[in-house]
Design a protein around this motif. Structure first.
Motif, PDB file in Angstrom:
ATOM      1  N   ALA A  60      43.059  46.817   6.373  1.00 54.40           N
ATOM      2  CA  ALA A  60      42.077  46.123   6.803  1.00 54.40           C
ATOM      3  C   ALA A  60      42.125  44.634   7.978  1.00 54.40           C
ATOM      4  CB  ALA A  60      41.102  45.760   5.306  1.00 54.40           C
ATOM      5  N   ALA A  61      43.504  43.747   7.376  1.00 52.58           N
ATOM      6  CA  ALA A  61      43.611  43.541   8.239  1.00 52.58           C
ATOM      7  C   ALA A  61      43.910  43.770   9.292  1.00 52.58           C
ATOM      8  CB  ALA A  61      44.177  41.846   8.480  1.00 52.58           C
ATOM      9  N   LEU A  62      44.922  44.500   9.832  1.00 53.46           N
ATOM     10  CA  LEU A  62      45.284  44.831  10.508  1.00 53.46           C
ATOM     11  C   LEU A  62      44.717  45.625  12.126  1.00 53.46           C
ATOM     12  CD1 LEU A  62      48.070  44.677  12.589  1.00 53.46           C
ATOM     13  CD2 LEU A  62      48.346  47.602  11.841  1.00 53.46           C
ATOM     14  N   VAL A  63      42.884  45.906  11.117  1.00 55.22           N
ATOM     15  CA  VAL A  63      42.300  46.280  11.701  1.00 55.22           C
ATOM     16  C   VAL A  63      41.663  45.437  12.081  1.00 55.22           C
ATOM     17  CG1 VAL A  63      39.799  47.864  11.713  1.00 55.22           C
ATOM     18  CG2 VAL A  63      42.026  48.426  11.170  1.00 55.22           C
ATOM     19  N   ASN A  64      41.309  44.064  12.113  1.00 52.19           N
ATOM     20  CA  ASN A  64      40.793  42.860  12.158  1.00 52.19           C
ATOM     21  C   ASN A  64      41.773  42.080  13.152  1.00 52.19           C
ATOM     22  OD1 ASN A  64      38.477  42.679  10.716  1.00 52.19           O
ATOM     23  ND2 ASN A  64      39.517  41.634   9.336  1.00 52.19           N
ATOM     24  N   VAL A  65      42.442  42.207  13.240  1.00 51.90           N
ATOM     25  CA  VAL A  65      43.196  41.551  14.102  1.00 51.90           C
ATOM     26  C   VAL A  65      43.340  43.078  16.029  1.00 51.90           C
ATOM     27  CG1 VAL A  65      45.804  41.377  15.775  1.00 51.90           C
ATOM     28  CG2 VAL A  65      44.922  40.655  13.575  1.00 51.90           C
ATOM     29  N   LEU A  66      43.131  43.995  15.543  1.00 48.03           N
ATOM     30  CA  LEU A  66      43.703  44.630  16.653  1.00 48.03           C
ATOM     31  C   LEU A  66      42.074  44.445  17.181  1.00 48.03           C
ATOM     32  CD1 LEU A  66      45.382  47.759  14.940  1.00 48.03           C
ATOM     33  CD2 LEU A  66      46.086  46.422  17.397  1.00 48.03           C
ATOM     34  N   VAL A  67      41.226  44.979  16.233  1.00 44.49           N
ATOM     35  CA  VAL A  67      39.589  45.127  16.920  1.00 44.49           C
ATOM     36  C   VAL A  67      38.993  43.723  17.714  1.00 44.49           C
ATOM     37  CG1 VAL A  67      37.675  45.763  16.310  1.00 44.49           C
ATOM     38  CG2 VAL A  67      39.063  47.689  15.566  1.00 44.49           C
ATOM     39  N   LYS A  68      39.078  43.200  16.854  1.00 42.80           N
ATOM     40  CA  LYS A  68      38.523  41.622  17.374  1.00 42.80           C
ATOM     41  C   LYS A  68      39.052  40.246  17.525  1.00 42.80           C
ATOM     42  CE  LYS A  68      35.505  41.845  13.412  1.00 42.80           C
ATOM     43  NZ  LYS A  68      34.888  41.810  12.399  1.00 42.80           N
ATOM     44  N   LEU A 135      51.799  57.169  17.123  1.00 44.85           N
ATOM     45  CA  LEU A 135      51.900  55.834  17.228  1.00 44.85           C
ATOM     46  C   LEU A 135      51.460  56.033  19.232  1.00 44.85           C
ATOM     47  CD1 LEU A 135      52.634  52.802  17.120  1.00 44.85           C
ATOM     48  CD2 LEU A 135      54.919  53.555  18.544  1.00 44.85           C
ATOM     49  N   HIS A 136      51.306  56.677  19.705  1.00 45.95           N
ATOM     50  CA  HIS A 136      50.771  56.830  21.149  1.00 45.95           C
ATOM     51  C   HIS A 136      48.845  56.982  20.967  1.00 45.95           C
ATOM     52  CE1 HIS A 136      50.856  58.922  25.669  1.00 45.95           C
ATOM     53  NE2 HIS A 136      49.646  57.912  25.256  1.00 45.95           N
ATOM     54  N   ARG A 137      48.828  57.854  20.542  1.00 46.47           N
ATOM     55  CA  ARG A 137      47.415  57.955  19.811  1.00 46.47           C
ATOM     56  C   ARG A 137      46.819  56.420  19.647  1.00 46.47           C
ATOM     57  NH1 ARG A 137      43.857  59.200  16.000  1.00 46.47           N
ATOM     58  NH2 ARG A 137      45.481  59.483  14.315  1.00 46.47           N
ATOM     59  N   LEU A 138      47.257  55.707  18.704  1.00 44.81           N
ATOM     60  CA  LEU A 138      46.711  54.154  17.728  1.00 44.81           C
ATOM     61  C   LEU A 138      47.136  53.213  19.384  1.00 44.81           C
ATOM     62  CD1 LEU A 138      48.680  54.497  14.128  1.00 44.81           C
ATOM     63  CD2 LEU A 138      46.639  54.394  14.976  1.00 44.81           C
ATOM     64  N   LEU A 139      48.244  53.402  20.472  1.00 44.63           N
ATOM     65  CA  LEU A 139      48.455  52.999  21.401  1.00 44.63           C
ATOM     66  C   LEU A 139      46.932  52.982  22.523  1.00 44.63           C
ATOM     67  CD1 LEU A 139      52.258  52.364  22.145  1.00 44.63           C
ATOM     68  CD2 LEU A 139      50.936  50.641  21.402  1.00 44.63           C
ATOM     69  N   ALA A 140      47.352  54.269  22.781  1.00 41.90           N
ATOM     70  CA  ALA A 140      45.682  54.344  23.617  1.00 41.90           C
ATOM     71  C   ALA A 140      44.543  53.316  22.544  1.00 41.90           C
ATOM     72  CB  ALA A 140      45.883  55.322  23.631  1.00 41.90           C
ATOM     73  N   GLN A 160      36.125  52.134  16.647  1.00 36.79           N
ATOM     74  CA  GLN A 160      35.524  52.861  14.992  1.00 36.79           C
ATOM     75  C   GLN A 160      36.454  53.705  15.537  1.00 36.79           C
ATOM     76  OE1 GLN A 160      32.127  54.594  16.502  1.00 36.79           O
ATOM     77  NE2 GLN A 160      31.056  52.958  15.922  1.00 36.79           N
ATOM     78  N   ARG A 161      37.205  54.253  16.152  1.00 35.63           N
ATOM     79  CA  ARG A 161      38.505  55.391  15.911  1.00 35.63           C
ATOM     80  C   ARG A 161      39.558  54.994  15.815  1.00 35.63           C
ATOM     81  NH1 ARG A 161      37.781  60.345  19.873  1.00 35.63           N
ATOM     82  NH2 ARG A 161      35.873  60.922  19.398  1.00 35.63           N
ATOM     83  N   LEU A 162      39.906  53.411  15.908  1.00 29.78           N
ATOM     84  CA  LEU A 162      40.800  52.958  15.445  1.00 29.78           C
ATOM     85  C   LEU A 162      41.048  52.518  13.726  1.00 29.78           C
ATOM     86  CD1 LEU A 162      43.856  51.866  16.110  1.00 29.78           C
ATOM     87  CD2 LEU A 162      42.566  49.595  17.749  1.00 29.78           C
ATOM     88  N   GLU A 163      40.368  52.293  13.562  1.00 33.08           N
ATOM     89  CA  GLU A 163      40.173  51.640  12.115  1.00 33.08           C
ATOM     90  C   GLU A 163      39.840  53.166  11.097  1.00 33.08           C
ATOM     91  OE1 GLU A 163      36.093  49.697   9.362  1.00 33.08           O
ATOM     92  OE2 GLU A 163      35.681  49.702  11.411  1.00 33.08           O
ATOM     93  N   GLN A 164      39.570  54.113  11.430  1.00 37.15           N
ATOM     94  CA  GLN A 164      39.901  55.226  10.957  1.00 37.15           C
ATOM     95  C   GLN A 164      40.471  55.345  10.993  1.00 37.15           C
ATOM     96  OE1 GLN A 164      37.440  58.252  12.991  1.00 37.15           O
ATOM     97  NE2 GLN A 164      37.749  59.409  10.945  1.00 37.15           N
ATOM     98  N   ALA A 165      41.752  55.639  12.159  1.00 39.95           N
ATOM     99  CA  ALA A 165      42.302  56.313  11.863  1.00 39.95           C
ATOM    100  C   ALA A 165      43.440  55.397  10.943  1.00 39.95           C
ATOM    101  CB  ALA A 165      43.418  56.302  13.340  1.00 39.95           C
ATOM    102  N   ILE A 166      43.487  53.401  11.258  1.00 34.14           N
ATOM    103  CA  ILE A 166      44.711  52.878  10.530  1.00 34.14           C
ATOM    104  C   ILE A 166      43.716  52.744   8.554  1.00 34.14           C
ATOM    105  CG2 ILE A 166      44.727  49.875   9.968  1.00 34.14           C
ATOM    106  CD1 ILE A 166      44.605  50.356  13.155  1.00 34.14           C
ATOM    107  N   LEU A 167      42.364  52.844   8.644  1.00 37.80           N
ATOM    108  CA  LEU A 167      42.064  52.933   6.988  1.00 37.80           C
ATOM    109  C   LEU A 167      42.330  54.662   6.311  1.00 37.80           C
ATOM    110  CD1 LEU A 167      39.683  50.432   7.034  1.00 37.80           C
ATOM    111  CD2 LEU A 167      41.539  49.768   6.425  1.00 37.80           C
ATOM    112  N   GLU A 168      42.009  55.676   7.543  1.00 34.48           N
ATOM    113  CA  GLU A 168      42.353  56.816   6.109  1.00 34.48           C
ATOM    114  C   GLU A 168      42.961  57.143   5.157  1.00 34.48           C
ATOM    115  OE1 GLU A 168      42.153  60.517   9.077  1.00 34.48           O
ATOM    116  OE2 GLU A 168      40.192  60.510   9.047  1.00 34.48           O
TER     117      GLU A 168
END
Length: 173
Positions: A60-68, A135-140, A160-168
Protein backbone atom coordinates in the motif's frame (compact mmCIF):
# COMPACT_ATOMS: atom_id res chain seq x y z
CA UNK A 1 16.01 9.93 -0.12
CA UNK A 2 14.72 7.39 -2.63
CA UNK A 3 16.32 7.04 -6.03
CA UNK A 4 14.93 5.68 -9.27
CA UNK A 5 17.08 2.56 -8.83
CA UNK A 6 15.50 2.00 -5.41
CA UNK A 7 12.08 1.97 -7.04
CA UNK A 8 13.29 -0.43 -9.73
CA UNK A 9 14.34 -2.82 -6.95
CA UNK A 10 10.99 -2.33 -5.18
CA UNK A 11 9.06 -3.15 -8.36
CA UNK A 12 11.14 -6.30 -8.85
CA UNK A 13 10.47 -7.34 -5.24
CA UNK A 14 6.74 -7.40 -5.97
CA UNK A 15 7.30 -10.61 -7.89
CA UNK A 16 6.88 -13.76 -5.86
CA UNK A 17 9.99 -15.32 -7.41
CA UNK A 18 12.38 -12.40 -6.82
CA UNK A 19 15.71 -13.84 -5.57
CA UNK A 20 15.84 -12.15 -2.17
CA UNK A 21 18.45 -14.47 -0.67
CA UNK A 22 21.28 -12.72 -2.54
CA UNK A 23 21.93 -9.07 -3.39
CA UNK A 24 23.94 -10.22 -6.39
CA UNK A 25 21.17 -12.49 -7.75
CA UNK A 26 18.54 -9.80 -7.25
CA UNK A 27 20.69 -7.17 -8.94
CA UNK A 28 21.73 -9.23 -11.96
CA UNK A 29 18.41 -9.12 -13.90
CA UNK A 30 18.12 -5.43 -13.02
CA UNK A 31 21.62 -4.53 -14.16
CA UNK A 32 22.54 -3.39 -10.65
CA UNK A 33 25.59 -4.26 -8.57
CA UNK A 34 25.49 -5.93 -5.18
CA UNK A 35 26.26 -2.60 -3.48
CA UNK A 36 23.50 -0.81 -5.41
CA UNK A 37 20.98 -3.44 -4.30
CA UNK A 38 22.21 -3.20 -0.69
CA UNK A 39 21.84 0.59 -0.82
CA UNK A 40 18.34 0.23 -2.31
CA UNK A 41 17.41 -2.16 0.51
CA UNK A 42 18.55 0.40 3.09
CA UNK A 43 16.71 3.27 1.38
CA UNK A 44 13.51 1.24 0.96
CA UNK A 45 13.63 0.10 4.59
CA UNK A 46 14.28 3.65 5.84
CA UNK A 47 11.35 4.89 3.73
CA UNK A 48 9.16 2.15 5.24
CA UNK A 49 8.54 0.58 1.84
CA UNK A 50 10.03 -2.74 3.02
CA UNK A 51 9.14 -4.50 6.23
CA UNK A 52 12.16 -4.26 8.57
CA UNK A 53 14.49 -7.24 8.38
CA UNK A 54 12.77 -8.65 5.29
CA UNK A 55 12.59 -8.12 1.55
CA UNK A 56 8.78 -7.92 1.76
CA UNK A 57 7.37 -4.71 0.23
CA UNK A 58 4.73 -2.70 2.04
CA UNK A 59 2.45 -2.76 -0.98
CA UNK A 60 0.00 0.00 0.00
CA UNK A 61 2.85 2.39 0.79
CA UNK A 62 4.55 1.55 -2.51
CA UNK A 63 1.33 2.34 -4.40
CA UNK A 64 1.19 5.74 -2.70
CA UNK A 65 4.78 6.55 -3.60
CA UNK A 66 4.42 5.45 -7.24
CA UNK A 67 1.06 7.11 -7.86
CA UNK A 68 1.36 10.25 -5.75
CA UNK A 69 5.09 10.86 -5.31
CA UNK A 70 6.92 9.71 -8.44
CA UNK A 71 5.16 12.18 -10.77
CA UNK A 72 6.70 14.96 -8.66
CA UNK A 73 10.14 13.69 -7.67
CA UNK A 74 10.87 11.58 -10.79
CA UNK A 75 8.74 13.17 -13.53
CA UNK A 76 9.07 12.26 -17.19
CA UNK A 77 8.83 15.57 -19.05
CA UNK A 78 8.23 15.74 -22.77
CA UNK A 79 11.49 15.13 -24.67
CA UNK A 80 10.39 16.39 -28.05
CA UNK A 81 8.00 15.81 -30.91
CA UNK A 82 10.34 13.77 -33.11
CA UNK A 83 9.54 10.08 -33.37
CA UNK A 84 12.40 7.79 -32.34
CA UNK A 85 13.11 4.07 -32.24
CA UNK A 86 13.12 2.40 -28.89
CA UNK A 87 11.41 0.06 -26.45
CA UNK A 88 7.67 0.56 -26.04
CA UNK A 89 6.42 1.95 -22.76
CA UNK A 90 3.19 3.54 -21.57
CA UNK A 91 0.18 2.64 -23.73
CA UNK A 92 2.45 0.90 -26.22
CA UNK A 93 3.43 -1.69 -23.60
CA UNK A 94 0.13 -2.14 -21.76
CA UNK A 95 -3.36 -2.50 -23.15
CA UNK A 96 -4.72 0.94 -22.45
CA UNK A 97 -6.48 3.27 -24.87
CA UNK A 98 -4.19 6.17 -25.80
CA UNK A 99 -4.86 9.74 -26.78
CA UNK A 100 -1.46 10.12 -28.47
CA UNK A 101 -1.14 9.31 -32.17
CA UNK A 102 2.16 7.55 -31.49
CA UNK A 103 3.12 5.55 -28.39
CA UNK A 104 5.83 6.41 -25.90
CA UNK A 105 9.20 4.68 -26.17
CA UNK A 106 12.41 4.58 -24.22
CA UNK A 107 15.03 5.65 -26.77
CA UNK A 108 17.13 2.57 -27.47
CA UNK A 109 19.14 1.69 -30.56
CA UNK A 110 18.03 -1.95 -30.45
CA UNK A 111 14.36 -1.10 -29.94
CA UNK A 112 11.68 -2.32 -32.30
CA UNK A 113 9.01 0.33 -31.65
CA UNK A 114 8.62 3.89 -32.84
CA UNK A 115 7.15 6.65 -30.75
CA UNK A 116 7.70 9.78 -28.74
CA UNK A 117 10.82 9.60 -26.56
CA UNK A 118 10.41 9.26 -22.81
CA UNK A 119 13.26 9.10 -20.33
CA UNK A 120 13.08 5.77 -18.48
CA UNK A 121 12.75 5.70 -14.71
CA UNK A 122 16.46 4.90 -14.59
CA UNK A 123 18.97 3.76 -17.24
CA UNK A 124 18.83 0.15 -16.05
CA UNK A 125 15.05 -0.02 -16.48
CA UNK A 126 15.17 -0.59 -20.25
CA UNK A 127 17.32 -3.71 -20.14
CA UNK A 128 15.56 -5.02 -17.02
CA UNK A 129 12.17 -4.59 -18.71
CA UNK A 130 13.33 -6.44 -21.80
CA UNK A 131 14.27 -9.41 -19.61
CA UNK A 132 11.10 -9.39 -17.52
CA UNK A 133 7.61 -8.82 -19.04
CA UNK A 134 5.91 -8.30 -15.66
CA UNK A 135 8.46 -5.70 -14.61
CA UNK A 136 8.04 -4.07 -18.04
CA UNK A 137 4.28 -3.77 -17.42
CA UNK A 138 4.80 -2.14 -14.01
CA UNK A 139 7.38 0.27 -15.42
CA UNK A 140 5.09 1.16 -18.34
CA UNK A 141 2.21 1.95 -15.97
CA UNK A 142 4.57 4.00 -13.80
CA UNK A 143 5.68 5.90 -16.91
CA UNK A 144 2.10 6.81 -17.76
CA UNK A 145 1.60 8.17 -14.25
CA UNK A 146 4.78 10.27 -14.37
CA UNK A 147 4.65 11.36 -18.03
CA UNK A 148 3.75 14.89 -19.04
CA UNK A 149 2.55 13.47 -22.36
CA UNK A 150 -0.16 11.34 -20.74
CA UNK A 151 -3.65 12.73 -20.56
CA UNK A 152 -5.38 13.05 -17.19
CA UNK A 153 -7.57 10.07 -18.10
CA UNK A 154 -4.53 7.95 -19.07
CA UNK A 155 -2.77 8.84 -15.81
CA UNK A 156 -5.88 8.00 -13.80
CA UNK A 157 -6.46 4.63 -15.48
CA UNK A 158 -2.74 3.80 -15.24
CA UNK A 159 -2.76 4.66 -11.52
CA UNK A 160 -5.76 2.36 -10.98
CA UNK A 161 -4.10 -0.50 -12.90
CA UNK A 162 -0.82 0.03 -11.09
CA UNK A 163 -2.61 -0.10 -7.75
CA UNK A 164 -4.48 -3.24 -8.80
CA UNK A 165 -1.28 -4.94 -10.03
CA UNK A 166 0.52 -4.20 -6.77
CA UNK A 167 -2.30 -4.95 -4.31
CA UNK A 168 -3.93 -7.85 -6.18
CA UNK A 169 -1.49 -10.55 -4.95
CA UNK A 170 -2.36 -9.61 -1.37
CA UNK A 171 -6.07 -10.12 -2.04
CA UNK A 172 -5.36 -13.61 -3.44
CA UNK A 173 -4.37 -14.95 0.00
Amino acid sequence: MLSAQDLLVALKLLQHDAPTHSHTLLGKPLGLSQSQVQQAYEHLTDARLLRPGTWSPVRAALVNVLVKGVPYFLPAPQQGDQLVCGVATGCGAVSLPCVETAPLVWPYAGGESEGFPLTPLCPEAVTAAQRDPELHRLLALTDLVRSHRSSLKERSVAAQRLEQAILEPVAAY
